[in-house]
Scaffold this motif. Sequence first.
Motif, PDB file in Angstrom:
ATOM      1  N   VAL A   9       0.843  -1.197   0.000  1.00 13.34           N
ATOM      2  CA  VAL A   9       0.000   0.000   0.000  1.00 13.34           C
ATOM      3  C   VAL A   9       0.877   1.246   0.000  1.00 13.34           C
ATOM      4  N   GLU A  10       0.854   1.959  -1.118  1.00 11.31           N
ATOM      5  CA  GLU A  10       1.592   3.204  -1.293  1.00 11.31           C
ATOM      6  C   GLU A  10       3.059   3.101  -0.873  1.00 11.31           C
ATOM      7  N   PRO A  11       3.799   2.119  -1.423  1.00  3.94           N
ATOM      8  CA  PRO A  11       5.228   2.023  -1.101  1.00  3.94           C
ATOM      9  C   PRO A  11       5.966   3.281  -1.555  1.00  3.94           C
ATOM     10  N   LEU A  12       6.941   3.712  -0.752  1.00  2.00           N
ATOM     11  CA  LEU A  12       7.606   4.991  -0.983  1.00  2.00           C
ATOM     12  C   LEU A  12       8.887   4.874  -1.794  1.00  2.00           C
ATOM     13  N   TYR A  13       9.548   3.715  -1.737  1.00  3.06           N
ATOM     14  CA  TYR A  13      10.879   3.589  -2.321  1.00  3.06           C
ATOM     15  C   TYR A  13      10.920   2.433  -3.316  1.00  3.06           C
ATOM     16  N   GLU A  14      11.346   2.745  -4.532  1.00  2.00           N
ATOM     17  CA  GLU A  14      11.316   1.727  -5.577  1.00  2.00           C
ATOM     18  C   GLU A  14      12.253   0.556  -5.279  1.00  2.00           C
ATOM     19  N   GLY A  15      13.358   0.824  -4.587  1.00  2.00           N
ATOM     20  CA  GLY A  15      14.259  -0.263  -4.235  1.00  2.00           C
ATOM     21  C   GLY A  15      13.591  -1.290  -3.349  1.00  2.00           C
ATOM     22  N   ASN A  16      12.742  -0.815  -2.435  1.00  2.00           N
ATOM     23  CA  ASN A  16      12.013  -1.732  -1.563  1.00  2.00           C
ATOM     24  C   ASN A  16      11.040  -2.602  -2.355  1.00  2.00           C
ATOM     25  N   VAL A  17      10.393  -2.013  -3.347  1.00  2.12           N
ATOM     26  CA  VAL A  17       9.446  -2.776  -4.161  1.00  2.12           C
ATOM     27  C   VAL A  17      10.178  -3.888  -4.906  1.00  2.12           C
ATOM     28  N   GLY A  18      11.336  -3.555  -5.470  1.00  3.23           N
ATOM     29  CA  GLY A  18      12.113  -4.574  -6.150  1.00  3.23           C
ATOM     30  C   GLY A  18      12.569  -5.673  -5.213  1.00  3.23           C
ATOM     31  N   SER A  19      12.992  -5.285  -4.001  1.00 10.95           N
ATOM     32  CA  SER A  19      13.440  -6.276  -3.013  1.00 10.95           C
ATOM     33  C   SER A  19      12.290  -7.160  -2.556  1.00 10.95           C
ATOM     34  N   VAL A  20      11.092  -6.601  -2.469  1.00 10.09           N
ATOM     35  CA  VAL A  20       9.914  -7.390  -2.117  1.00 10.09           C
ATOM     36  C   VAL A  20       9.671  -8.460  -3.182  1.00 10.09           C
ATOM     37  N   ALA A  21       9.752  -8.082  -4.444  1.00 11.02           N
ATOM     38  CA  ALA A  21       9.560  -9.051  -5.529  1.00 11.02           C
ATOM     39  C   ALA A  21      10.566 -10.187  -5.409  1.00 11.02           C
ATOM     40  N   ARG A  22      11.808  -9.851  -5.090  1.00 10.12           N
ATOM     41  CA  ARG A  22      12.842 -10.883  -4.942  1.00 10.12           C
ATOM     42  C   ARG A  22      12.535 -11.808  -3.769  1.00 10.12           C
ATOM     43  N   ARG A 115       2.789   1.593   4.285  1.00 10.86           N
ATOM     44  CA  ARG A 115       3.848   2.525   3.900  1.00 10.86           C
ATOM     45  C   ARG A 115       5.062   2.382   4.823  1.00 10.86           C
ATOM     46  N   GLU A 116       6.234   2.588   4.286  1.00 13.92           N
ATOM     47  CA  GLU A 116       7.448   2.420   5.066  1.00 13.92           C
ATOM     48  C   GLU A 116       7.525   3.372   6.247  1.00 13.92           C
ATOM     49  N   ASN A 117       6.912   4.555   6.141  1.00 14.61           N
ATOM     50  CA  ASN A 117       7.058   5.535   7.222  1.00 14.61           C
ATOM     51  C   ASN A 117       5.990   5.436   8.300  1.00 14.61           C
ATOM     52  N   TRP A 118       4.775   5.011   7.942  1.00 17.10           N
ATOM     53  CA  TRP A 118       3.741   4.927   8.990  1.00 17.10           C
ATOM     54  C   TRP A 118       2.724   3.810   8.796  1.00 17.10           C
ATOM     55  N   GLY A 119       3.002   2.889   7.938  1.00 17.54           N
ATOM     56  CA  GLY A 119       2.193   1.675   7.863  1.00 17.54           C
ATOM     57  C   GLY A 119       0.795   1.855   7.306  1.00 17.54           C
ATOM     58  N   LEU A 120      -0.136   1.087   7.839  1.00 17.54           N
ATOM     59  CA  LEU A 120      -1.547   1.149   7.447  1.00 17.54           C
ATOM     60  C   LEU A 120      -2.306   2.022   8.431  1.00 17.54           C
ATOM     61  N   MET A 143      11.036  -3.165  10.995  1.00 18.41           N
ATOM     62  CA  MET A 143      11.719  -3.949   9.973  1.00 18.41           C
ATOM     63  C   MET A 143      11.648  -3.266   8.619  1.00 18.41           C
ATOM     64  N   ASN A 144      12.640  -3.520   7.789  1.00 16.71           N
ATOM     65  CA  ASN A 144      12.584  -3.117   6.400  1.00 16.71           C
ATOM     66  C   ASN A 144      11.404  -3.824   5.733  1.00 16.71           C
ATOM     67  N   LEU A 145      10.762  -3.159   4.789  1.00 15.78           N
ATOM     68  CA  LEU A 145       9.570  -3.706   4.140  1.00 15.78           C
ATOM     69  C   LEU A 145       9.827  -5.082   3.524  1.00 15.78           C
ATOM     70  N   SER A 146      10.909  -5.215   2.782  1.00 13.89           N
ATOM     71  CA  SER A 146      11.170  -6.492   2.115  1.00 13.89           C
ATOM     72  C   SER A 146      11.489  -7.594   3.119  1.00 13.89           C
ATOM     73  N   HIS A 147      12.113  -7.224   4.249  1.00 14.33           N
ATOM     74  CA  HIS A 147      12.399  -8.227   5.273  1.00 14.33           C
ATOM     75  C   HIS A 147      11.102  -8.736   5.904  1.00 14.33           C
ATOM     76  N   ALA A 148      10.175  -7.816   6.144  1.00 14.99           N
ATOM     77  CA  ALA A 148       8.884  -8.207   6.714  1.00 14.99           C
ATOM     78  C   ALA A 148       8.133  -9.135   5.762  1.00 14.99           C
TER      79      ALA A 148
END
Length: 237
Positions: A9-22, A115-120, A143-148
């Motif tokens: 939901v409204e991710p802020l950083y493109e690197g995190n989105v890529g890491s989530v996919a991985r 969201r990475e800064n304040w969640g849901l 936790m980092n988004l991709s780690h979670a």
Amino acid sequence: MPEIAIVLVEPLYEGNVGSVARAMKNFGFTRLVLVDPCTLGDEAHAHASHALDVLEGAERKSLDEVYAESDLVVATTGELSKSVCTSMRMPYYTPSEIRSIVGEVDGRVSILFGRENWGLNNDEVSRCDLICTIPTAEIYPIMNLSHAVAVVCYELAHLPRGTYRLAGKTQREALIEHFGNFLARIEHPDHKRANTLLMLRRVLGRTALTTREVTTFHGLLRRTEWHLDHPGEEQSP
């Protein structure tokens, strides 16, 4: 077998989105849904590495669409209610506890990450069926988004197939609506109704009701409503 979607939901950083996919592909998950994401470019692709298919195949949806098409929606959050008297983020479960519930669902399960800064926010959480939190250390709980996502995907990997058909989202929503009308009929205090229905949603979310059980609850409510309309009369079997 549950069809699991990871929803950002409204991710802020493109690197995190890529890491989530991985992280998703590491554990065999490929359905990624993005709600109003940041711009995705070279950084997202670099972080996705060999999971470009997951990143590039990500669906773009609104939250309303996610709720509407899901049979079960799980909110992940680090902010929890301190008492069962406050139902917004209570009761909550760890990813390993969620596994036993999700494994019984024959339909779509959407797991929301905020969201990475304040969640849901509370409105987003209130529309979910279950609350999931990762038991992190108090000295550094965030936790980092991709780690979670990786922790949750690890726990849900290789889920066993369910053995019976469970009630879907539409059926559960109809039952909640019926309970809402029933609360109005019995003049349940207005200021308590929203919280009562939220508690009911949480109960239904974790009990894995079958279609037969939902039908039985409707029948009990209808029988009670009949007696409210016909006091003193005997209802036929």
